[in-house]
Motif scaffolding. Sequence first.
Motif, PDB file in Angstrom:
ATOM      1  N   ILE A  45    -139.974 -29.560 -24.360  1.00  0.00           N
ATOM      2  CA  ILE A  45    -139.418 -29.562 -25.720  1.00  0.00           C
ATOM      3  C   ILE A  45    -139.698 -30.876 -26.449  1.00  0.00           C
ATOM      4  O   ILE A  45    -139.206 -31.096 -27.552  1.00  0.00           O
ATOM      5  N   GLY A  46    -140.455 -31.764 -25.822  1.00  0.00           N
ATOM      6  CA  GLY A  46    -140.854 -32.991 -26.514  1.00  0.00           C
ATOM      7  C   GLY A  46    -139.866 -34.130 -26.415  1.00  0.00           C
ATOM      8  O   GLY A  46    -139.983 -35.125 -27.126  1.00  0.00           O
ATOM      9  N   MET A 105    -127.966 -21.914 -17.631  1.00  0.00           N
ATOM     10  CA  MET A 105    -129.403 -21.585 -17.594  1.00  0.00           C
ATOM     11  C   MET A 105    -129.624 -20.077 -17.495  1.00  0.00           C
ATOM     12  O   MET A 105    -130.587 -19.545 -18.050  1.00  0.00           O
ATOM     13  N   LEU A 106    -128.702 -19.416 -16.755  1.00  0.00           N
ATOM     14  CA  LEU A 106    -128.846 -17.971 -16.566  1.00  0.00           C
ATOM     15  C   LEU A 106    -128.785 -17.210 -17.887  1.00  0.00           C
ATOM     16  O   LEU A 106    -129.316 -16.109 -18.014  1.00  0.00           O
ATOM     17  N   LYS A 107    -128.121 -17.818 -18.861  1.00  0.00           N
ATOM     18  CA  LYS A 107    -127.976 -17.140 -20.157  1.00  0.00           C
ATOM     19  C   LYS A 107    -129.215 -17.321 -21.031  1.00  0.00           C
ATOM     20  O   LYS A 107    -129.302 -16.744 -22.109  1.00  0.00           O
ATOM     21  N   GLU A 108    -130.130 -18.175 -20.591  1.00  0.00           N
ATOM     22  CA  GLU A 108    -131.270 -18.509 -21.446  1.00  0.00           C
ATOM     23  C   GLU A 108    -132.480 -17.623 -21.164  1.00  0.00           C
ATOM     24  O   GLU A 108    -132.617 -17.053 -20.085  1.00  0.00           O
ATOM     25  N   THR A 126    -137.958 -24.128 -15.683  1.00  0.00           N
ATOM     26  CA  THR A 126    -138.224 -25.139 -16.714  1.00  0.00           C
ATOM     27  C   THR A 126    -137.947 -24.562 -18.102  1.00  0.00           C
ATOM     28  O   THR A 126    -137.354 -25.234 -18.953  1.00  0.00           O
ATOM     29  N   CYS A 127    -138.363 -23.321 -18.322  1.00  0.00           N
ATOM     30  CA  CYS A 127    -138.179 -22.711 -19.636  1.00  0.00           C
ATOM     31  C   CYS A 127    -136.696 -22.485 -19.940  1.00  0.00           C
ATOM     32  O   CYS A 127    -136.225 -22.778 -21.033  1.00  0.00           O
ATOM     33  N   ARG A 128    -135.968 -21.962 -18.951  1.00  0.00           N
ATOM     34  CA  ARG A 128    -134.526 -21.753 -19.174  1.00  0.00           C
ATOM     35  C   ARG A 128    -133.850 -23.076 -19.516  1.00  0.00           C
ATOM     36  O   ARG A 128    -133.032 -23.157 -20.425  1.00  0.00           O
ATOM     37  N   ARG A 160    -132.540 -27.409 -25.747  1.00  0.00           N
ATOM     38  CA  ARG A 160    -132.768 -27.215 -27.189  1.00  0.00           C
ATOM     39  C   ARG A 160    -131.508 -26.692 -27.867  1.00  0.00           C
ATOM     40  O   ARG A 160    -131.090 -27.192 -28.894  1.00  0.00           O
ATOM     41  N   ARG A 161    -130.929 -25.655 -27.235  1.00  0.00           N
ATOM     42  CA  ARG A 161    -129.742 -25.039 -27.826  1.00  0.00           C
ATOM     43  C   ARG A 161    -128.607 -26.053 -27.946  1.00  0.00           C
ATOM     44  O   ARG A 161    -127.812 -26.010 -28.879  1.00  0.00           O
TER      45      ARG A 161
END
Length: 687
Positions: free
Chosen positions: A182-183, A265-268, A144-146, A152-153
């Motif tokens: 992220i709202g 996602m892996l980059k996050e 979820t965070c990634r 966001r990015r």
Amino acid sequence: MMWLPCGRASRRVVSSFSRRVFRSYFHVEGRRKFNVAAFMPEAAGIQGLSDRSTLQEFSVSNGESFWAAAARHRLSWISPFHTAQDCDLSRGRIKWFEGGKLNVSVNCLDRHVHTCPEKVALIWERDEPGSEVEVTYRQLLEMTCRLGNLLRRRGVKKGDCVTIYMPPCPLAVASMLACARIGAAHNVVFAGFSAEALAERIRDAHSSTVITVNQGVRGGKVIELKKTVDTAVDSCPMVQQVLVAMRTENPVAMTARDVDMEEEMLKEDVVCEPAVMDSEDVLFLLYTSGSTGKPKGLVHTQAGYLLYAALTHRYVFSYHDGDVFGCVADIGWITGHSYSVYGPLANGGTTVLFESTPIYPDPGRYWEMVQRLKINQFYGAPTAIRLLLKYGDQWVHKYDRSTLKTLGSVGEPINTEAWEWYHRVVGDGRCPVVDTWWQTETGGICISPRPSDPDAEIVPGMAMRPFFGIKPVLMDTEGKVLTSNNTSGALCISQPWPGMARTIHNNHQRYIETYCQPYPGYFFTGDGAYRSKEGYYQITGRLDDVINVSGHRIGTAEIEDVVNQCSAVAESACIGYSHDIKGQGVYTFVVLKKDVDVQETDLSRLLNDMVSKKIAKYACPDFIQFVHRLPKTRSGKIMRRVLRKVVERDLNGLGDLSTLDDPAAVQEIIQGHRELRGQQQQQQQQP
Ligand code: 6R9
């Protein structure tokens, strides 16, 4: 087998006798004294609760303090709310827990990661049996965070709405929660909807981001979901990016707009700062059918929705820590939102995401899955139960179902035969069956046999008892409250509850007109209900032009709109009729334009294709009857009541036809209907 029920009955006699002895001699409560704190910790501070019914009464008459206590206890707040409720049903103003700040993904993930990171959050029951994937709370938070960081990015901001077109899978859940993180609001569109239906929902929601998978897999078949998104997005100029996850290994054509989601996602980073949200900020939109041609995007907000989903999940199903909860609804429906995702995760539970069908690879699928995953609560739809019942008991008996504790039903009325089979064969007569009534609009279950005393009676096919804080009322045709029992009327709810939808996206006026104005001061559900002598509720069906096909809502006007787009069609009328398996089927009457020269079978095929392309397969008419004219009132309204009676073959019930413009139209329709049914029977008899 006879001695078993007798044995139980005699034990009950003994215990009630001893309770009476205790009460009369020692003036103490019986052994089964209601322990409020053990049952519902948040209610422990409420004075004077002697049993469940006083708790129920309190939750209704002191709704504000009941819900405030529940919200404080059950949710984690960044800062506390100052006003539990500020509602005016008559004006469609619904606000709960104002001043409070929280993040839904923190409530569903982080707080459980702190206490039990390795607990399984999701069991993804993939289409291929035996290939399930478990995802722990730690892993789901990381995913979820990634994804939150990626969104966001890529410019997704608080207040944006992201459309998700995915089958049930962990990345779909992570997508929903990443939006919450992220709202952003999410708008999950059932992956069985056509490109046009998807496009309409993307446009109405103003989504500039869509999340999908390359292909879906269901019942052994590959479904080209990315292609459907491509077609949809062609008519959605606001879409700037499509994130694509890989459900299968088959590559799909990617355009400049498309993003390889998993690779990115892996980059996050695995840490993503949660947005601080107000209780009444939007959590999601979910489109559902109403009685006009245009689906409505119901809006649910953060705190009230989450609390209601969590509390109903905990108490209706008696969900306890360590249980495996199996809701087989798709995440594209409200049932998937509330009981595959938000309710179970808010409670720190383990929830199943079911990707397959009830009969793949064979009609034992559900029960083989129950055995393999050790499911404790199984929640499904009557249409599937009716289908499985026809395949016979052996498919159930083959598998060990001893882990099951509660069986649930949702989406449409469950007939007694299906209920009895579910109870007797699937549950071996041991598990309470909860027929749960609720809607996309209500956010969570409103009427259900449980919670109630563990041995309280359950009547087959009845939703029976209102949930905490819910006060149902029945209205007569003049809009007066019916106070007596053993009566039927329009089902309304007389006071707001935290789970209710707040508005229709971009159309608050429609919200007010649909739900608040028909019975001022009450929330109108659109359903009819019967209240029995004992005061139990039984839902009798929709009162508007919405039909329910296999538990899926569809407005007859939506189907008519599509049929009328065909250049050969002058007008049409669509009604629901009772169908053995699907609950209701779709019957469409079509009037052709003058001088149209086409084969009726070809045109039927074309109309079916159109409905399937523009809406979804499940909305396709089962019958199309071509007629010269439709029965109308002198003011030009189609008399659907008459059409329904013809299709139900209740010719004595046709009622007064004197207001009809052209009574001869009915005779033609009756004759045509007989012929159509006759043809169908012949086809069925052919080998
Ligand atoms: C949760 C869900 C809502 C409509 C609702 C009613 C019908 C749902 C039912 C039931 C009889 C039940 N319905 N549960 N009818 N008994 N236990 O299904 O939401 O898709 O919005 O449909 O479904 O007619 O108004 P949704």
